[in-house]
Structure formats: C-alpha cells, structure tokens
Design a protein around this motif. Sequence first.
Motif, short mmCIF file in Angstrom:
data_model
loop_
_atom_site.label_atom_id
_atom_site.label_comp_id
_atom_site.label_asym_id
_atom_site.label_seq_id
_atom_site.Cartn_x
_atom_site.Cartn_y
_atom_site.Cartn_z
N GLN A 139 0.81 -1.21 0.00
CA GLN A 139 0.00 0.00 0.00
C GLN A 139 0.85 1.27 0.00
OE1 GLN A 139 -2.58 0.46 3.39
NE2 GLN A 139 -3.85 1.99 2.39
N ARG A 140 1.90 1.28 0.82
CA ARG A 140 2.75 2.47 0.90
C ARG A 140 3.44 2.74 -0.44
NH1 ARG A 140 7.70 3.53 5.25
NH2 ARG A 140 8.25 5.60 4.49
N PHE A 141 3.93 1.69 -1.08
CA PHE A 141 4.61 1.84 -2.37
C PHE A 141 3.65 2.35 -3.43
CE2 PHE A 141 6.24 -0.26 -6.36
CZ PHE A 141 7.29 0.61 -6.55
N CYS A 142 2.41 1.83 -3.42
CA CYS A 142 1.40 2.27 -4.39
C CYS A 142 1.08 3.76 -4.20
CB CYS A 142 0.13 1.44 -4.24
SG CYS A 142 0.31 -0.28 -4.73
N MET A 143 0.96 4.18 -2.95
CA MET A 143 0.67 5.60 -2.69
C MET A 143 1.85 6.48 -3.10
SD MET A 143 -1.41 5.44 0.92
CE MET A 143 -1.94 7.13 0.79
N GLN A 144 3.06 5.99 -2.92
CA GLN A 144 4.25 6.73 -3.35
C GLN A 144 4.28 6.87 -4.88
OE1 GLN A 144 7.36 4.39 -1.55
NE2 GLN A 144 7.44 5.64 0.31
N LEU A 145 3.89 5.81 -5.59
CA LEU A 145 3.84 5.86 -7.05
C LEU A 145 2.83 6.90 -7.53
CD1 LEU A 145 4.00 2.06 -8.03
CD2 LEU A 145 5.78 3.79 -8.41
N LEU A 147 1.56 9.48 -5.81
CA LEU A 147 2.02 10.83 -5.44
C LEU A 147 3.14 11.29 -6.37
CD1 LEU A 147 1.80 13.18 -3.43
CD2 LEU A 147 3.51 12.01 -2.01
N GLY A 148 4.04 10.37 -6.71
CA GLY A 148 5.15 10.71 -7.59
C GLY A 148 4.69 11.12 -8.98
N THR A 149 3.65 10.44 -9.51
CA THR A 149 3.15 10.80 -10.84
C THR A 149 2.52 12.19 -10.84
OG1 THR A 149 1.03 9.70 -10.39
CG2 THR A 149 2.73 8.39 -11.47
#
Length: 317
Positions: A139-145, A147-149
Amino acid sequence: MEERNETAVSVFILEGFSSLGEKLKIFLFLVLLLTYLITITGNVVIIFIVWVNHRLHSPMYFFIANLSFLETWFTSVTSPKLMLNFLSIRQTISFHGCMAQSFFYLALGATELAFLVVMSFDRYVAICRPLQYATIMKQRFCMQLVLGTWVGGFMVMSLRMLLISKLSFCGPNVINHFFCDNTPLFLLSCTDTNAVRRVDSILISTLVLSSLCLTMLSYVSILFSILRIPTATGRQKAFATCGSHLTSLGIAYGSCIVLYAAPSGNFSVNLNKGVALLNTVLYPFLNPFVYSLRNQTVKLALRETFRLGTAKLFPNL
C-alpha cells in the motif's frame, strides 16, 4: 526582435470549428455533451465503487480510481469550453485563462502518461511475478507511485510554463484551434520562439516516447507470459483484455506523437484539431469501459453495491 515585459493581448479568440454551419454546430454540441456526461458519470461511478466496495481494495483498482479522477479533470479542461463555443457568438478566452488551460492540459496529460507506466508495471508484476506481487505492490509503495506521478507531472510542466511566460503576445489574437495548445500559441507570439519551441519539443517528446517505451516494455513481457498459458481459453481471455488496453493506449500515444513528437514541418491545422479531439474527447470516453466497466469483478461489485443501496433506501421492498 526585442522582448517586452508587458502583454498587449488580454483576450484570445478560439477559432475552433467556427466555419461549420449552425445546425452542424448544434449537433456536435449535443454529441459532445452526451459524451462528456457519460465520461464524467463513468469515472465518478468507478471512483465511488472502488471506495465503497472492499472487493476492489487492491493496487490495480486503486490505480484505476486515480486514473478516473485524473481523466475527469483532464477532459474538463477543454470540453466545456469547446461545447460553449459551439453555442456562443464570441468565442473568447482571457489571456490568463488561456495560460491556465494550456498548463493544466499538459500537466494532467504528463501525469496521465506517468500513470500509464505505473499501471502497466502493476499488470506486469501481477502476471509475470504473481508470487512476489503482494511483497512488491504494498500500500505504501502504491501511494508513493501515485504521489510521484502527480508531483512529477505538475512540476515538469511548471518548469515549462516558466519558458512560456517569457513570450510576448502583442499582435494577432486569433488561435486557430479549439483550445490553447502549444503550436497555435507559438504562432501568435511576437517574440522569437525558436529556442522555446526547441526546448518544449524536446521536453514533451521525451515524456511521450519514454512513457511509451516503458509501457510497451511491460506489455511485451505480459504478452510473452500469456503465450505460456497452457489453455487456449485462458490465452484468448488474456489476449482480449490486453487487446482492449492496447487499443486505448494506441489512441493515447498515437495522438500524442502526432501532436507533439512529430516534426514541426508536418504540422497541419485541421489534422491537429482532429487528432486533439481523439486525445481530449474520445480517449477519456473509452477509458472507463476499457479499464473497468467491462471487468467482471467491477460488474459484480456494481450489482452488489446497487443491491445493498436499494435495500437500505427501500427496506420494505
């Protein structure tokens, strides 16, 4: 030519499709209105259903819901103004409104290109690395992706706007387009645009082509994995899903390449308008159906949510 700090032009005229007959304009207005309403409704339904239904609380649907949110704003940047211009006599837009439209169109477009890479990577991990999917797509990695986009897309286009802000508009104010796109704006500037055009072309071409290469890299790996599926039924189902995705991606990347990555010498006003319609109207219209509403899991979640909602609203039925 010497650059000026002040802007003489305060209003632009969007010529768009002003040469069309009145009856055809009304017809196109109704078609665009219906398309726009279906697009917005479809995306809102997807966002709502992913939010309320625990069946869809997975990385894939999290990305799809974010794409739907983005598409809602992307098509809203140009479509309402286009529809309004079909009905109005004065097809004007303020200078600041034009700059804002240009910025949000390109910023949201750049964000979407990044989203397509992220979504193709998610599908690559799910199909080619299924045993590692839960470990990688946390979940954290998905949210980082996500936010990064968003941050990346808007930051890159904010830097681009610094270049555009150096241009002066002190002469003709008629934009031969239905929105404030790059090339028509450059043609109206009374400043030397060669350096800005070159940087702008390199920036957008790099974004489009790098996104295309990364997305296709994921889908090529997915296709090789599909070919290893032992049953013909399984391969056929997987190919049907990938085929619809690739059709949608073809419209998105094809229109972007024609509009922004093709040599400027090949620029044609009418071709530019037609391809821009594919990019701003047709592609957002297709996405809810391609990525979600044809999906059996989403259909099941829709029926379940509708049944529960009906039971709460009409308990005696």
